[in-house]
Design a protein around this motif. Structure first.
Motif, PDB file in Angstrom:
ATOM      1  N   GLU A  10       0.826  -1.213   0.000  1.00  0.00           N
ATOM      2  CA  GLU A  10       0.000   0.000   0.000  1.00  0.00           C
ATOM      3  C   GLU A  10       0.859   1.262   0.000  1.00  0.00           C
ATOM      4  O   GLU A  10       0.527   2.249  -0.648  1.00  0.00           O
ATOM      5  N   MET A  11       1.982   1.218   0.722  1.00  0.00           N
ATOM      6  CA  MET A  11       2.890   2.372   0.744  1.00  0.00           C
ATOM      7  C   MET A  11       3.491   2.589  -0.650  1.00  0.00           C
ATOM      8  O   MET A  11       3.653   3.730  -1.098  1.00  0.00           O
ATOM      9  N   HIS A  12       3.824   1.484  -1.315  1.00  0.00           N
ATOM     10  CA  HIS A  12       4.372   1.584  -2.670  1.00  0.00           C
ATOM     11  C   HIS A  12       3.323   2.203  -3.600  1.00  0.00           C
ATOM     12  O   HIS A  12       3.629   3.135  -4.362  1.00  0.00           O
ATOM     13  N   ARG A  13       2.090   1.689  -3.528  1.00  0.00           N
ATOM     14  CA  ARG A  13       1.003   2.213  -4.374  1.00  0.00           C
ATOM     15  C   ARG A  13       0.757   3.689  -4.097  1.00  0.00           C
ATOM     16  O   ARG A  13       0.555   4.484  -5.019  1.00  0.00           O
ATOM     17  N   LEU A  14       0.768   4.052  -2.821  1.00  0.00           N
ATOM     18  CA  LEU A  14       0.542   5.444  -2.429  1.00  0.00           C
ATOM     19  C   LEU A  14       1.638   6.346  -2.997  1.00  0.00           C
ATOM     20  O   LEU A  14       1.359   7.436  -3.508  1.00  0.00           O
ATOM     21  N   THR A  15       2.877   5.892  -2.943  1.00  0.00           N
ATOM     22  CA  THR A  15       4.002   6.685  -3.453  1.00  0.00           C
ATOM     23  C   THR A  15       3.884   6.897  -4.960  1.00  0.00           C
ATOM     24  O   THR A  15       4.090   8.009  -5.466  1.00  0.00           O
ATOM     25  N   VAL A  16       3.518   5.829  -5.674  1.00  0.00           N
ATOM     26  CA  VAL A  16       3.299   5.928  -7.127  1.00  0.00           C
ATOM     27  C   VAL A  16       2.209   6.954  -7.416  1.00  0.00           C
ATOM     28  O   VAL A  16       2.344   7.816  -8.289  1.00  0.00           O
ATOM     29  N   GLU A  17       1.132   6.869  -6.631  1.00  0.00           N
ATOM     30  CA  GLU A  17      -0.003   7.788  -6.808  1.00  0.00           C
ATOM     31  C   GLU A  17       0.415   9.237  -6.528  1.00  0.00           C
ATOM     32  O   GLU A  17       0.117  10.144  -7.310  1.00  0.00           O
ATOM     33  N   LEU A  18       1.134   9.456  -5.429  1.00  0.00           N
ATOM     34  CA  LEU A  18       1.515  10.822  -5.058  1.00  0.00           C
ATOM     35  C   LEU A  18       2.504  11.429  -6.051  1.00  0.00           C
ATOM     36  O   LEU A  18       2.477  12.633  -6.310  1.00  0.00           O
ATOM     37  N   LEU A  19       3.379  10.582  -6.588  1.00  0.00           N
ATOM     38  CA  LEU A  19       4.361  11.078  -7.567  1.00  0.00           C
ATOM     39  C   LEU A  19       3.749  11.211  -8.966  1.00  0.00           C
ATOM     40  O   LEU A  19       4.318  11.874  -9.834  1.00  0.00           O
ATOM     41  N   GLY A  20       2.604  10.556  -9.179  1.00  0.00           N
ATOM     42  CA  GLY A  20       1.941  10.622 -10.481  1.00  0.00           C
ATOM     43  C   GLY A  20       2.759   9.987 -11.593  1.00  0.00           C
ATOM     44  O   GLY A  20       2.856  10.539 -12.697  1.00  0.00           O
ATOM     45  N   VAL A  21       3.373   8.827 -11.299  1.00  0.00           N
ATOM     46  CA  VAL A  21       4.221   8.158 -12.292  1.00  0.00           C
ATOM     47  C   VAL A  21       3.555   6.869 -12.776  1.00  0.00           C
ATOM     48  O   VAL A  21       2.629   6.354 -12.152  1.00  0.00           O
ATOM     49  N   ASP A  22       4.054   6.362 -13.882  1.00  0.00           N
ATOM     50  CA  ASP A  22       3.510   5.160 -14.516  1.00  0.00           C
ATOM     51  C   ASP A  22       4.474   3.998 -14.301  1.00  0.00           C
ATOM     52  O   ASP A  22       5.580   3.993 -14.856  1.00  0.00           O
ATOM     53  N   GLU A  23       4.048   3.028 -13.505  1.00  0.00           N
ATOM     54  CA  GLU A  23       4.925   1.896 -13.183  1.00  0.00           C
ATOM     55  C   GLU A  23       5.180   0.967 -14.361  1.00  0.00           C
ATOM     56  O   GLU A  23       6.047   0.104 -14.286  1.00  0.00           O
ATOM     57  N   ARG A  24       4.412   1.140 -15.424  1.00  0.00           N
ATOM     58  CA  ARG A  24       4.648   0.269 -16.597  1.00  0.00           C
ATOM     59  C   ARG A  24       5.918   0.658 -17.346  1.00  0.00           C
ATOM     60  O   ARG A  24       6.443  -0.124 -18.123  1.00  0.00           O
TER      61      ARG A  24
END
Length: 201
Positions: free
Chosen positions: A134-148
């Motif tokens: 969840e922390m990883h997902r939250l960080t991706v969301e807050l940074l607005g980046v695309d993990e793909r």
């Protein structure tokens, strides 16, 4: 009459969970007994046992509850950050603060205790896996980046691992000067890693 009873029950649980984290921070795992927590929360021992029959159940519930609350607070705080290049700096600073706060200290107490306490470890391992995701997902969301994009997932995880390590280093002495300098360097590297151009190099 049912609603007030449910509200009382929720209020009792919230007091117990808050008191648990406070006790972990102040007294460590060994000093955080269910009796001490019940007394601090102003809750009867019977009520505490009704909601959380074991110490492991109590502490894992406390970490779950406060992690969810902290994630909501981080989203709210991040919503106030500016868009553009300064946003990354702000997000990293918010996350760094989370890794030096009381919840992180309480979690560290549990990680160390779980190494030699099988019951606590069994309760904590799945919780920590979920909190980590969840922390990883939250960080991706807050940074607005695309993990793909190649390298983005690793850059986000490296950031979280760095912040966790800096949080541990801060535990015994004020490490803020070194932390600020390290984070300044890492923010520049992270910005390069997360940019579309950086992913291609």
């Amino acid at each position: 009459m049912r609603v007030p009873q449910q509200q009382r029950s929720r209020a009792t649980q919230a007091r117990l969970l808050e008191a648990t984290v406070e006790c972990l921070v102040e007294h460590g795992w060994s000093g955080t007994t269910t009796t001490v927590v019940a007394t601090r929360a102003g809750v009867s021992r019977g009520a505490q046992l009704h909601h959380y029959p074991t110490r492991a159940a109590l502490v894992t519930a406390a970490v779950t509850h406060l992690t969810e609350r902290r994630a909501a607070e981080l989203r709210t705080e991040a919503a106030a950050l500016p868009a553009g290049p300064d946003r990354l700096d702000g997000v990293v600073d918010l996350l760094a603060a989370a890794f030096t706060g009381p919840l992180f200290v309480a979690a560290l107490e549990l990680w160390v205790a779980a190494r030699t306490d099988a019951e606590l470890r069994d309760a904590l391992v799945p919780l920590e896996a979920r909190v980590g995701r969840e922390m990883h997902r939250l960080t991706v969301e807050l940074l607005g980046v695309d993990e793909r994009r190649p390298g983005v997932r690793e850059a986000v995880q490296a950031t979280l691992d760095l912040l966790r390590g800096l949080g541990v280093a801060n535990l015994l002495s004020d490490d803020s000067t070194r932390r600020v300098a390290l984070l300044h360097t890492w923010k520049r590297q992270l910005a390069a890693l997360l940019s579309p151009e950086g992913a291609r190099h």
